[in-house]
Design an enzyme around this catalytic site. Structure first.
Site, PDB file in Angstrom:
ATOM      1  N   HIS A   1     -11.309  -2.783  -6.809  1.00 16.32           N
ATOM      2  CA  HIS A   1     -10.837  -3.878  -5.961  1.00 16.32           C
ATOM      3  C   HIS A   1     -11.157  -3.599  -4.501  1.00 16.32           C
ATOM      4  CE1 HIS A   1      -7.377  -2.171  -3.734  1.00 16.32           C
ATOM      5  NE2 HIS A   1      -7.260  -1.363  -4.774  1.00 16.32           N
ATOM      6  N   CYS A   2     -11.306  -4.672  -3.723  1.00 12.35           N
ATOM      7  CA  CYS A   2     -11.370  -4.586  -2.261  1.00 12.35           C
ATOM      8  C   CYS A   2     -10.280  -5.498  -1.751  1.00 12.35           C
ATOM      9  CB  CYS A   2     -12.764  -4.920  -1.746  1.00 12.35           C
ATOM     10  SG  CYS A   2     -13.456  -6.462  -2.389  1.00 12.35           S
TER      11      CYS A   2
END
Length: 706
Positions: free
Chosen positions: A615-616
């Protein structure tokens, strides 16, 4: 016939006797010999020594705890005396060295067999309960289970030979405690709790200073501590001159509130300068709320501290509040009402009238001249941007890739631009019905990054009203494994518990984070793990930080995750890359390639049961680039060819906007070329800025601001 020996003295232990007697004297100074018998059998005296007037006889291999009856004869020529009868009993020693391994509910008692002799048996007693052991093994162990935490227990260990029992070795021990189970009351200067199974307490901060003292009446009462400081509180139990550690707990004190909160005019009436004095104690951050805006000010050595707030309305009153933070602890809020400079209102009114006049003139001119001219001009043809359906996504052999790369960067990366444009519409026709349901809208960080229904991750729903939605999609991997990865948005404050539910339910053991929690003063991802080593509860999952190793461009963490419902505990590794700007790419390829190598090495060595979660912030740009890099480097290694455009197309069929910018798409090619020719191929020119915007979910943002 010679006379008998008058007296025999003995030195005894468990298996040996050393007998000594004086020689029998006679008038003619004849030399007498001596014979020792046990039950009419001669006794073998090893090291039988006669020195001056004393004879020493060493007998070995005897049985411990046994009474021996001897007869000693004086011998001369063919004659012997009537014999001296005497009795000696071998001793029975006790075990005096016992090791105890302690836990909250178990005590493991261990000892070595006595004198390395198999003849001994052993009896272990605890509160009337007896356990019997034979001495056939070198190390003897017994575990007492299901004990109460923090309780003292008494033991006795006996040696036994031929039903003869020793006097016994007595000792005590106590089970340990779970510090997290106590109700700790923390203020800005004190720590209190009602505990059991403890007689002494210490509290130390990172510099080693703190307080200590006795636990009176099962009450911990630590005073005059430093506000906002983090202390390791340890409990001990004093037992027979030993101070046994019971448990430790990390606690952070409540920080002091800011003092002298005040405001000044700023930004020509459209802002405020908020000023306050640093409070006494530790303060990591101060959150300032002005109207509906919220600002975080990190700790500063300057005093007083000033925060400039812009974008306000002139001549308006605003409630300004300030809250101190130390770790997860917050102070009481301090509030003050401030007014922006009213002088700007006058200037604003004048500007408004000028704009009205200009707009009226412009409308008149356009109606007079522009509309007639516009009607005479032919309408331009409109080209529809339909993606090239015949575009071929092919694998490029590694020996042909440098040539392909040089062709793509010609004419200011024209090849990359055309190829990336062909990918712009891939997957956009897919539905996102679940993401747009009223109960799920606030769970999306961005309003145009929604999880496709076909590949979204479903959470388990146990209670009525639960939602199975989380903004995350399964991603393909090498060899088209459909669920090798999960691409997810960075958790919002309201979705942190859902994020950990996903980690647990999908049995993921690796989380890859390619954003910072805050970038350019904006929150990109809620911190979803404990701020320090104090465990935090997310739903029914208790998460604690087991280790944290920081490197220049990434941080590696190890979490312990315990399900409070089932008591099952798992280990989750957290790979956090910290040198990747939002909507951009890292300054070079080497560090990201090394970071991906660390992840791949761990995944392949640990045989992770579930998908790797990446994830970012939005879960599309940096997330898609990292997943693509991992798969493409596997493809390069095993197939000796890569298909970058083909894999990006696959990802976009599972989640929108994967590899969000053209610069990230070019960066993937640069990583491959640097892997093949790290020194011979020149670095590419500075890569493009982002052109594909994502739109912040205004509803979720307002909820977060509340």
């Amino acid at each position: 016939m010679p006379s008998n020996v008058e007296k025999v003295t003995a030195k005894l232990n468990d298996t040996d006797m050393i007998l000594q007697w004086n020689i029998v004297s006679n008038i003619d100074n004849n030399t007498y010999n001596y014979a020792l018998e046990y039950r009419d059998e001669p006794v073998n005296c090893i090291n039988c020594i006669a020195e001056r007037n004393e004879v020493t006889c060493h007998i070995s291999a005897l049985i411990p705890g046994t009474n021996y009856s001897f007869t000693l004869y004086t011998m001369f020529a063919d004659l012997r005396s009537t014999g001296l009868n005497f009795y000696n009993m071998t001793t029975l020693s006790d075990i005096t060295e016992v090791s105890v391994t302690r836990s909250q509910t178990d005590l493991i008692i261990s000892w070595n067999k006595l004198n390395n002799n198999d003849i001994y048996n052993y009896t272990l007693k605890m509160q009337g309960e007896e356990k019997h052991f034979t001495g056939s093994v070198d190390k003897l162990t017994h575990t007492y289970r299901s004990l109460t935490p923090g309780t003292e227990h008494s033991f006795s260990l006996f040696t036994v030979v031929n039903n003869v029992i020793s006097t016994g070795y007595s000792f005590k021990n106590v089970t340990t405690l779970d510090c997290a189970s106590f109700n700790w009351i923390v203020t800005n200067s004190s720590i209190e709790a009602q505990v059991n199974g403890s007689t002494y307490v210490t509290a130390q901060n990172s510099t080693g200073s703190g307080q200590s003292g006795s636990v009176d009446g099962n009450r911990v009462n630590l005073r005059d501590l430093y506000p906002g400081e983090s202390y390791t509180v340890s409990l001990f139990y004093d037992l027979e001159s030993q101070r046994l550690p019971q448990c430790s707990h990390r606690l952070t004190l409540v920080p002091n509130s800011v003092s002298h909160l005040r405001c000044k005019y700023h930004s020509g009436g459209y802002g405020l300068a908020v000023i306050w004095d640093l409070p006494y104690g530790v303060v990591n951050m101060v959150q300032v709320d002005v109207g509906k805006q919220s600002f975080n000010q990190s700790h500063s050595s300057e005093n007083p501290i000033k925060l400039e707030v812009k974008g306000l309305q002139a001549a308006q009153w605003y409630e300004v509040t300030a809250t101190s933070f130390s770790g997860a602890m917050t102070s009481q809020k301090v509030s003050v009402n401030c007014q922006t400079d009213p002088a700007g209102v006058i200037a604003g009114v004048l500007v408004f009238f000028l704009l009205v006049i200009i707009i009226c003139v412009a409308v008149f001119v356009w109606h007079r001249y522009g509309s007639a001219k516009h009607n005479k001009m032919p309408k331009p043809s409109v080209e529809s941007k339909v993606p090239n359906k015949n575009y071929k996504y092919v694998l490029i052999p590694l020996d042909k890739f440098p040539e392909h790369f040089l062709n793509m960067i010609r004419d200011e990366n024209r090849g990359f631009s055309e190829e990336y444009e062909d990918l712009s519409s891939v997957g956009i026709e897919q539905s996102s019905v679940a993401a747009l349901l009223p109960e799920n809208k606030d769970k999306n960080r961005f309003s145009n990054v929604l999880a496709y229904d076909s590949s979204r991750v479903h959470l388990t729903t146990n209670d009525e009203g639960d939602s199975d939605y989380i903004n995350a999609n399964y991603m393909p991997g090498y060899t088209n494994a459909s669920r090798q990865y999960i691409a997810a948005q960075g958790p919002l404050p309201s979705t942190v518990n859902d994020f950990w539910r996903m980690v647990w339910e999908k049995r993921s053991q690796v989380i890859v984070m390619v954003t910072n929690c805050t970038e350019s003063g904006r929150v990109k991802c809620e911190q979803y793990w404990p701020l320090d080593y104090m465990p935090c509860l997310y739903g029914h999952l208790l998460v604690s930080v087991k280790s944290e190793d920081k490197f220049p461009s990434w941080t590696l963490r190890e979490f312990n995750v315990k399900n409070k419902t089932t008591s099952e505990t798992r280990t989750v590794r957290h790979f956090h890359f910290t040198a990747w700007p939002d909507h951009g790419v890292p300054t070079g390829t080497e560090e990201l390639i090394q970071f991906r190598g660390r992840i791949r090495q761990h995944v392949e060595s640990s045989f992770s049961a579930g998908p790797t979660i990446v994830h970012c912030s939005a879960g599309v740009g940096r997330t898609g680039t990292l997943i693509a890099l991992d798969v493409l480097l596997q493809q390069l290694d095993k197939d000796k060819a890569v298909g970058i455009s083909a894999f990006v197309q696959q990802m976009r069929l599972s989640r929108p906007l994967m590899v969000q910018t053209e610069s990230q798409y070019v960066f993937l090619h640069q990583c491959i070329i640097d892997t093949l020719q790290p020194k011979s191929v020149p670095k590419s020119e500075p890569l493009y800025e982002n052109s594909d915007m994502i739109y912040v979910n205004a509803i979720a943002l307002r909820e977060y601001e509340k």
